[in-house]
Scaffold this active site. Structure first.
Site, PDB file in Angstrom:
ATOM      1  N   LYS A  66      21.927  68.356  95.026  1.00 32.43           N
ATOM      2  CA  LYS A  66      23.343  68.162  95.366  1.00 32.43           C
ATOM      3  C   LYS A  66      24.081  67.517  94.198  1.00 32.43           C
ATOM      4  O   LYS A  66      23.532  66.629  93.527  1.00 32.43           O
ATOM      5  CB  LYS A  66      23.448  67.289  96.618  1.00 32.43           C
ATOM      6  CG  LYS A  66      24.863  67.138  97.169  1.00 32.43           C
ATOM      7  CD  LYS A  66      24.851  66.324  98.452  1.00 32.43           C
ATOM      8  CE  LYS A  66      26.238  66.240  99.077  1.00 32.43           C
ATOM      9  NZ  LYS A  66      26.226  65.464 100.339  1.00 32.43           N
ATOM     10  N   SER A 141      28.389  67.803 104.216  1.00 34.28           N
ATOM     11  CA  SER A 141      28.915  68.133 102.908  1.00 34.28           C
ATOM     12  C   SER A 141      27.884  68.778 101.975  1.00 34.28           C
ATOM     13  O   SER A 141      28.262  69.347 100.963  1.00 34.28           O
ATOM     14  CB  SER A 141      29.452  66.874 102.229  1.00 34.28           C
ATOM     15  OG  SER A 141      28.402  65.935 102.033  1.00 34.28           O
ATOM     16  N   SER A 165      25.695  64.866 106.654  1.00 28.02           N
ATOM     17  CA  SER A 165      25.804  65.878 105.601  1.00 28.02           C
ATOM     18  C   SER A 165      24.527  66.611 105.224  1.00 28.02           C
ATOM     19  O   SER A 165      24.595  67.599 104.493  1.00 28.02           O
ATOM     20  CB  SER A 165      26.409  65.257 104.349  1.00 28.02           C
ATOM     21  OG  SER A 165      27.795  65.209 104.501  1.00 28.02           O
TER      22      SER A 165
HETATM   23  N1  GLN Z   1      31.437  64.762 107.776  1.00 28.73           N
HETATM   24  C1  GLN Z   1      31.245  63.384 107.523  1.00 28.73           C
HETATM   25  C2  GLN Z   1      32.335  62.861 106.626  1.00 28.73           C
HETATM   26  O1  GLN Z   1      33.156  63.605 106.259  1.00 28.73           O
HETATM   27  C3  GLN Z   1      29.907  63.135 106.919  1.00 28.73           C
HETATM   28  C4  GLN Z   1      29.835  63.446 105.482  1.00 28.73           C
HETATM   29  C5  GLN Z   1      28.549  63.017 104.850  1.00 28.73           C
HETATM   30  O2  GLN Z   1      27.539  62.817 105.534  1.00 28.73           O
HETATM   31  N2  GLN Z   1      28.580  62.841 103.554  1.00 28.73           N
HETATM   32  O3  GLN Z   1      32.378  61.724 106.289  1.00 28.73           O
END
Ligand code: GLN
Length: 475
Positions: A66, A141, A165
């Site tokens: 990532k 994400s 994410s």
């Molecule tokens: N969807 C969640 C957010 O926008 C989690 C994102 C994540 O785990 N990085 O914060």
């Protein structure tokens, strides 16, 4: 899958050819799973491996990373314009570990900008597409990592999970994703979004593969003060089965708002675990209804502080003519951050401001304690050993369907964020399909009981076919 890949390499298959054919596939792909590839470094390392193969848990295994995880010499831009062109001079702890165990890094995967999102649509480099239906999001994400693995563009990948994410994209792309217990994996070298919530973890095609990668990256690192010693041992205990295991089924994770097809798949999974020797009982996590509000206040507050370091002086974007510091700072941040990142910095700054701190941030911290206590109660001795829930309330949605409505996107995280607030481990693995789109089963464990989570997941996986399906385009 990784076991077979390692066996092929050990039997003399060429790592260079393997890596080369992955790059060919990536070049042809329209998924936009990667932001940048490290072709030269990867092929060079593969050639070295072919010449004098080394040993290690991931010897010769290609892996995608990532874009929020620092890699020495490989651009790490967090899918943000503000970090475009930034090449870290050092490796994250997890990257050092992967290299020590012999892995080969293919490149960096697309993500929501600074990991803020649930769909990989907030990336400066455009959305990643879901390999099961390219009109749909891969989740977020870590959507690039999940899409790459699901589409055969990497045998495994690393993601990071602040509020879902890793698990959300694993669920939407029909693969396995593990969010380790907070503190199990060092965050040294992970670009912080909300550091009290996030962990790096694996995305893989099977539970065994996820366990193998977790084994490599877990463990104490003095450079992360929240990291703890790990005993590992995930692989030897994988096949222990679920005889006598008590599965808790939290009633707040079913019913209103959950797609009935998803609900049925998860209830069927619970019956399957019962068939395999587990029992189940209903449990309650009464503070679930406050989790989203608490999560977003805490995550945005931490983000507003963490992202203050992007001032245009030290990393990434430059806009030409040097002006005074205040002007440069605001111009670069105005041009370098996308709308979702700006929204979160503004809300987070507001929540932390002197007049509102007590009303928002402090209150969210109190709710966090209640949520943690919910999990401790449900998973206490005499309670359940693991909790079984849907990962996401519905399958992958269409690209563009929710992005204009941030609240509807935030709401999709309802079953993943409580786990990060509590710091417990959780895995998502495939448990069925709804109109050809994968459904994810979430198994949640006690703090540092990765062994229990992985073992339960493996027993379920061994008894079901869902992990064997691949997207049509990929066959
Ligand atoms: N969807 C969640 C957010 O926008 C989690 C994102 C994540 O785990 N990085 O914060």
């Amino acid at each position: 899958m990784l076991r077979e890949l390692k066996e092929r390499l050990a039997a003399g298959a060429s790592a260079e050819e393997m890596v080369f054919s992955l790059f060919e596939k990536i070049e042809k792909s329209d998924l936009n799973a990667y932001t940048n590839l490290s072709e030269d470094l990867a092929l060079e390392r593969a050639r070295e491996f072919d010449k004098a193969p080394w040993s290690g848990l991931l010897a010769g295994v290609p892996i995608a990373i990532k874009s929020s995880i620092s890699t020495r010499g490989i651009e790490t831009n967090c899918s943000s314009r503000i970090l475009e062109g930034y090449i870290p001079p050092y490796d994250a702890h997890v990257i050092e570990r992967l290299k020590q165990e012999g892995a080969i890094i293919l490149g960096k995967t697309n993500m929501d900008e600074f990991a803020m999102g649930t769909s990989t649509e907030t990336s400066y480099f455009g959305p990643t597409r879901n390999p099961w239906d390219t009109g749909r999001v891969p989740g977020g994400s870590s959507g690039g990592s999940a899409a790459a693995v699901a589409a055969g563009e990497a045998p495994c990948a690393l993601g990071s999970d602040t509020g879902g994410s890793i698990r959300c994209p694993a669920s939407f792309c029909g693969i396995v994703g593990l969010k380790p217990t907070y503190g199990l994996v060092s965050r040294y070298g992970l670009v912080s979004y909300a550091n009290s919530l996030e962990q790096i973890g694996p995305l893989a095609l099977s539970v065994e593969d996820a366990a193998l990668v977790a084994e490599v990256i877990a463990g104490h690192d003095p450079r992360d003060s929240t990291s703890v010693k790990s005993d590992g041992g995930y692989l030897p205990s994988l096949d222990g089965g679920v005889e006598g295991l008590v599965c808790g089924v939290p009633k707040e994770y079913f019913g209103e708002g959950v797609d009935p097809v998803v609900e049925k798949a998860v209830l069927d999974a619970i019956s399957k675990l019962e068939e395999l020797g587990a029992s189940w009982k209903e449990v309650s996590l009464p503070s679930t209804k406050y989790a989203l509000s608490a999560y977003y206040i805490i995550a945005m507050s931490e983000a507003s502080s963490n992202l203050a370091r992007f001032d245009g002086l030290r990393y990434g974007l430059r806009l030409g003519a040097d002006k005074d510091w205040h002007t440069t700072f605001s111009e670069i941040r105005a041009a370098g951050f996308g709308p979702e990142v700006k929204r979160r910095i503004l809300i987070g700054t507001y929540a932390l401001s002197a007049g509102y701190y007590g009303r928002y941030y402090l209150k969210a911290l109190k709710v966090r304690t209640l949520i943690k206590q919910d999990f401790e109660r449900a998973l206490s001795a005499g309670g359940a050993d693991v909790l079984v829930t849907p990962t996401m309330p519905f399958p992958a949605f269409k690209i563009g369907e929710r992005i204009e409505d941030p609240l509807s996107l935030y709401m999709a995280d309802v079953f993943t964020v409580p786990i990060n607030l509590a710091g417990v481990p959780a895995i998502s693995l495939p448990c069925g399909f709804a109109d050809g789109l994968p459904i994810g089963l979430q198994i949640i464990g006690r703090h540092f009981d990765e062994v229990g989570v992985l073992r339960t997941a493996k027993a379920y996986e061994d008894a079901t076919p869902y992990h064997k399906f691949v997207p049509r385009e990929v066959v």
